[in-house]
Write an enzyme that holds these catalytic residues in place. Sequence first.
Site, PDB file in Angstrom:
ATOM      1  NE  ARG A 139     -34.885 -63.001 -37.884  1.00  0.00           N
ATOM      2  CZ  ARG A 139     -34.806 -63.075 -36.570  1.00  0.00           C
ATOM      3  NH1 ARG A 139     -35.879 -62.753 -35.837  1.00  0.00           N
ATOM      4  NH2 ARG A 139     -33.705 -63.476 -35.959  1.00  0.00           N
ATOM      5  N   PRO A 145     -27.519 -57.894 -38.480  1.00  0.00           N
ATOM      6  CG  PRO A 145     -25.794 -56.602 -37.644  1.00  0.00           C
ATOM      7  CD  PRO A 145     -27.093 -57.227 -37.258  1.00  0.00           C
ATOM      8  CD  GLU A 146     -28.186 -61.365 -43.608  1.00  0.00           C
ATOM      9  OE1 GLU A 146     -27.970 -62.579 -43.742  1.00  0.00           O
ATOM     10  OE2 GLU A 146     -29.326 -60.897 -43.419  1.00  0.00           O
ATOM     11  CG  ASN A 150     -35.402 -62.078 -42.565  1.00  0.00           C
ATOM     12  OD1 ASN A 150     -35.720 -63.272 -42.607  1.00  0.00           O
ATOM     13  ND2 ASN A 150     -36.281 -61.109 -42.745  1.00  0.00           N
ATOM     14  CE  LYS A 179     -26.771 -63.670 -38.444  1.00  0.00           C
ATOM     15  NZ  LYS A 179     -28.216 -63.404 -38.454  1.00  0.00           N
TER      16      LYS A 179
END
Length: 278
Positions: free
Chosen positions: A250, A2-3, A165, A51
Amino acid sequence: MPEGDSVFRAAARLHEALAGRVLTTADLRVPAHATAGLAGRRVLEVTPRGKHLLTRLEGGLTLHTHLRMDGRWEVYRPGERWAGGPAWQIRAVLATEAGTAVGYRLPVVELLRTADEERAVGHLGPDLLGPDWDPAEAVRRLLAHPGRPVAEALLDQRNLAGIGNVYANELCFLAGVTPWTAVGELPRADRLVERARQLLDANRLREGHITTGDTRRGYRHWVYGRAGRPCPRCGTLVLTASQGMPPQERVAFWCPYCQRGPAPEAARPGAGARRPTR
């Protein structure tokens, strides 16, 4: 993963459901805290830090959780069926007379003294959506290692907290550089940092991490998740490749026309990719 804007919304939902209310049930299903007696304590607030989620309780305790890739908090009304996953995936249950918050697949569930929160989150850089936001400090931290690829530097929560990402790829596109471009080669690192702040702030109250301004499905991002599809700006096929090494690997996305800088040779566009002339 999650961002920061997703975690911000999760904290807001939990705060609305729990803050100011006394816990009737507090079940932490991790060995270290399985016997913790939290029932009867009042929830003071739920706040995000990058986060991370910090649920502060009266008596000087904080429940620290992190969602990482698969974790999720769900909030249910009294009597509502829990539907976030099988029971064996539940790591935390916090209930009041008004509702129940259930944490599924949480990789981090840690009970600590509120005075010791820095032990869990003190390493983080300025929070893009937090009261400690300091753009000058974020730029300083990014440029401390000028040879580092910009996407990796943006994802490092020690530089600035909240970017995942999706935003790392989209910010590279908006800056006109590939994800492998060295941070020190950015023409204006301060503009990149300010744009990061603007994007997360614009999306903190809505779903979708929208970076194009277009809320239609399939049009929300410039390059992220668009591998093999035309770039919305120029029509060149968007490319994808892995970046970094496991476990930090990533997936990178970029437009080879709109973005300048180094990129993996194996991912160069083939004969089928449209390459507009300048």
